[in-house]
Design an enzyme around this catalytic site. Structure first.
Site, PDB file in Angstrom:
ATOM      1  N   THR A  47      48.430  48.832  32.542  1.00 39.40           N
ATOM      2  CA  THR A  47      48.255  49.892  31.539  1.00 39.40           C
ATOM      3  C   THR A  47      49.196  51.056  31.842  1.00 39.40           C
ATOM      4  O   THR A  47      49.881  51.563  30.952  1.00 39.40           O
ATOM      5  CB  THR A  47      46.779  50.380  31.513  1.00 39.40           C
ATOM      6  OG1 THR A  47      45.965  49.282  31.105  1.00 39.40           O
ATOM      7  CG2 THR A  47      46.590  51.536  30.545  1.00 39.40           C
ATOM      8  N   ASN A 126      46.787  38.249  25.571  1.00 42.25           N
ATOM      9  CA  ASN A 126      45.611  38.248  26.447  1.00 42.25           C
ATOM     10  C   ASN A 126      44.373  37.637  25.800  1.00 42.25           C
ATOM     11  O   ASN A 126      43.441  37.254  26.492  1.00 42.25           O
ATOM     12  CB  ASN A 126      45.302  39.673  26.929  1.00 42.25           C
ATOM     13  CG  ASN A 126      45.102  40.637  25.787  1.00 42.25           C
ATOM     14  OD1 ASN A 126      45.934  40.715  24.877  1.00 42.25           O
ATOM     15  ND2 ASN A 126      44.027  41.373  25.807  1.00 42.25           N
ATOM     16  N   GLN A 158      49.845  38.947  31.494  1.00 45.65           N
ATOM     17  CA  GLN A 158      49.195  37.634  31.440  1.00 45.65           C
ATOM     18  C   GLN A 158      50.108  36.486  31.874  1.00 45.65           C
ATOM     19  O   GLN A 158      49.642  35.368  32.053  1.00 45.65           O
ATOM     20  CB  GLN A 158      48.721  37.355  30.004  1.00 45.65           C
ATOM     21  CG  GLN A 158      47.619  38.277  29.529  1.00 45.65           C
ATOM     22  CD  GLN A 158      46.279  37.971  30.170  1.00 45.65           C
ATOM     23  OE1 GLN A 158      46.038  36.861  30.631  1.00 45.65           O
ATOM     24  NE2 GLN A 158      45.410  38.950  30.213  1.00 45.65           N
ATOM     25  N   SER A 178      50.672  43.166  36.325  1.00 47.73           N
ATOM     26  CA  SER A 178      49.331  43.568  36.750  1.00 47.73           C
ATOM     27  C   SER A 178      48.943  42.821  38.026  1.00 47.73           C
ATOM     28  O   SER A 178      49.274  41.646  38.181  1.00 47.73           O
ATOM     29  CB  SER A 178      48.334  43.237  35.637  1.00 47.73           C
ATOM     30  OG  SER A 178      47.013  43.321  36.116  1.00 47.73           O
ATOM     31  N   HIS A 180      45.560  42.450  39.332  1.00 49.50           N
ATOM     32  CA  HIS A 180      44.297  41.699  39.322  1.00 49.50           C
ATOM     33  C   HIS A 180      44.332  40.460  38.432  1.00 49.50           C
ATOM     34  O   HIS A 180      43.457  39.620  38.531  1.00 49.50           O
ATOM     35  CB  HIS A 180      43.124  42.617  38.971  1.00 49.50           C
ATOM     36  CG  HIS A 180      43.118  43.108  37.559  1.00 49.50           C
ATOM     37  ND1 HIS A 180      43.741  44.263  37.183  1.00 49.50           N
ATOM     38  CD2 HIS A 180      42.555  42.599  36.450  1.00 49.50           C
ATOM     39  CE1 HIS A 180      43.553  44.444  35.889  1.00 49.50           C
ATOM     40  NE2 HIS A 180      42.837  43.445  35.418  1.00 49.50           N
ATOM     41  N   THR A 222      51.630  59.194  46.179  1.00 51.71           N
ATOM     42  CA  THR A 222      51.591  58.423  47.418  1.00 51.71           C
ATOM     43  C   THR A 222      51.332  56.957  47.118  1.00 51.71           C
ATOM     44  O   THR A 222      50.459  56.629  46.306  1.00 51.71           O
ATOM     45  CB  THR A 222      50.484  58.969  48.341  1.00 51.71           C
ATOM     46  OG1 THR A 222      50.729  60.363  48.531  1.00 51.71           O
ATOM     47  CG2 THR A 222      50.473  58.261  49.684  1.00 51.71           C
ATOM     48  N   CYS A 308      39.433  43.620  28.583  1.00 48.27           N
ATOM     49  CA  CYS A 308      39.780  45.011  28.850  1.00 48.27           C
ATOM     50  C   CYS A 308      39.307  45.908  27.720  1.00 48.27           C
ATOM     51  O   CYS A 308      39.616  47.075  27.672  1.00 48.27           O
ATOM     52  CB  CYS A 308      41.288  45.160  28.991  1.00 48.27           C
ATOM     53  SG  CYS A 308      42.047  43.804  29.814  1.00 48.27           S
TER      54      CYS A 308
END
Lengths: 374, 127
Positions: A47, A126, A158, A178, A180, A222, A308
């Site tokens: 995102t 997705n 995806q 992404s 995850h 960071t 999502c």
């Protein structure tokens, strides 16, 4: 953190200082995409990558024009970002896909204007798993048809780790990744920013976060070293077993689809062949998708569309854009098979789904004691 | 994902679907009514067997999300044996509270008491 990444993480960490671990991870990801490490920057997820790519590109290139092209079936992270830019005075063209969810390259070509600065098209949808021909789109944008300042952004959340991606061969300027989605940690992602300059432009994107000029000045803040290492290793694992997993998932998908289609009135949404293995979106006539999902939830986890997008419960914008009627769109569910899905899981899913589908259909006023319409 | 969208109480009725089915519409005591809304995505058909001012049986057919299915299941259990007066005055808000149905969903479910009241009216007219 995705548990697949935990084993060899420690080894990477102990190999040197955190900075070294980050650079090793960056190098590893760059190697997989066949690009240079300096073209990879780390973000908090797809995102953020999408926002940075789209808003950043719009701001950096607004002197060339304010027209952006995307598709109606994009993830909300792209659609809402485009909407944000529309409110700021940018013109957005939303391309409607065909009934299979595919973008017609000629349609896209017709929409390119003198002031078009960016095209953002996702690689794999997705919700449906449909794969867009990003090579053809990249070639189109590089060709003389398009103006040289048109950037190409791809939301590849995806597809990364699931399909082979050689970014050196694709004419892609920006690509979102992404963590995850590939069994890596949540809260980490990456953005590929091609260093290949287009003739009439300098910087491709403007940074959206300021304060420290981390990540080559594109993304201050960071770095989450552990997340970055996890992302790199998760991606490496996906690539190592990509071919084997693709064929295994295709086989499992066939078993599931064949079994479900025996029930009648089961329709696959999206292209049959241009689709990511293991990603199924089906409409089950006479069964409300949400009721089916809930009734199945004690045994199997399926979703009604975008995972999502759980804050809202509405008919899928993707299926609507593909011209699927309201009733079938309401009857749609998404089934994702993954690395940990076994043949036994698929058989259990088939058994549970058959039972619940028959029960819900039997209670449907239209279908009770009648045959399916189709 | 929407797998956790439903409260546990709803899940029970969704899985069991008590009293789902039909009653013989040619019976003198059975009253039937169907409503549907394509936008909200539901189709409901109610069958109430009413005799001597008492609801003797309550069956339903339903196409809709889990809230519709589960609410009808619970209502069918409650309404069997109620007098028409009790049914007409039934407090549906208490039922929604007990099933933990979210406020926005309760608006869609308003069709159910409306249908029950229409059937009771049909019964009263016929009587």
């Amino acid at each position: 953190m995705g548990y697949m990444v935990t084993q060899r993480l420690a080894r990477i960490f102990t190999a040197g200082k955190p900075k070294d671990a980050v650079e090793t991870a960056r190098k590893s990801i760059a190697g997989i995409f066949n690009v240079t490490p300096k073209e990879i920057i780390f973000t908090s997820g797809a995102t953020e990558s999408n926002n940075l790519a789209i808003v950043g590109a719009a701001q950096a290139n607004q002197n060339f024009g304010k027209h952006i092209i995307t598709s109606l079936t994009e993830h909300k992270a792209v659609l809402d970002t485009c909407q944000f830019l529309e409110n700021k005075g940018f013109e957005i063209t939303y391309i409607k896909p065909d009934n299979n969810g595919l973008i017609d390259i000629n349609k896209l070509k017709q929409e390119i204007k003198i002031d078009t600065i960016l095209v953002s098209i996702m690689h794999v949808n997705n919700e449906t798993g449909v794969i867009q021909d990003i090579a053809a789109i990249g070639n189109l944008l590089k060709s003389s048809v398009a103006q040289s300042h048109v950037l190409f952004h791809v939301d590849a959340a995806q597809s990364v780790g699931r399909l082979s991606l050689d970014l050196n061969k694709l004419n892609v300027d920006l690509l979102s990744v992404s963590g995850h989605k590939i069994y890596g940690p949540k809260g980490i992602g990456a953005l590929y920013i091609s260093k290949a300059n287009k003739s009439s432009q300098g910087q491709k994107i403007e940074p959206q976060m300021h304060g420290g000029r981390h990540e080559y000045g594109y993304r201050s803040g960071t770095l989450a070293t552990h997340q970055i290492v996890g992302l790199a290793y998760a991606l490496q694992l996906c690539i190592e077993c990509l071919e084997q997993e693709s064929s295994r998932l295709s086989e499992l998908e066939n078993i599931l689809l064949t079994g479900l289609q025996k029930l009648g009135g089961v329709f696959l949404n999206g292209a049959k062949s241009e689709r990511k293995p293991g990603h199924i979106n089906i409409s089950i006539e006479g069964v409300h998708g949400e009721a089916l999902i809930a009734a199945l939830s004690s045994n199997i986890a399926v979703s009604s569309g975008s995972a999502c997008n759980s804050a809202v419960s509405a008919t899928s914008h993707v299926l609507k854009a593909m011209g699927i009627c309201d009733e079938l769109a309401q009857s749609a569910i998404r089934i994702s098979l993954g690395r940990f899905t076994s043949a036994d899981d698929v058989r259990l899913a088939l058994e549970c789904m058959t039972q619940v589908i028959n029960k819900l259909r039997d209670s449907n006023p239209r279908l009770h004691a009648n045959q399916l319409l189709s | 994902m929407q797998t956790s969208y439903y409260p546990e109480k709803i899940m029970r009725y969704l899985n069991e679907m008590p009293n789902s089915g039909v009653l013989p519409v040619d019976s003198q005591t059975v009253y039937c009514l169907q409503e549907e809304d394509d936008i909200k995505g539901y189709k409901i058909k109610l069958f109430l067997d009413i005799e001597n001012d008492t609801i003797r049986d309550f069956k339903y057919l339903v196409y809709g999300d889990g809230f519709f299915v589960a609410t009808l299941g619970r209502i069918s259990e409650i309404f069997c044996g109620l007098s028409v007066k009790q049914a007409a005055n039934y407090n549906f808000n208490e039922l929604y509270e007990s099933l933990e149905i979210p406020a926005n969903k309760r608006l869609d479910l308003k069709v159910i008491p409306k249908m029950i009241n229409s059937i009771i009216l049909k019964y009263k007219i016929k009587r």
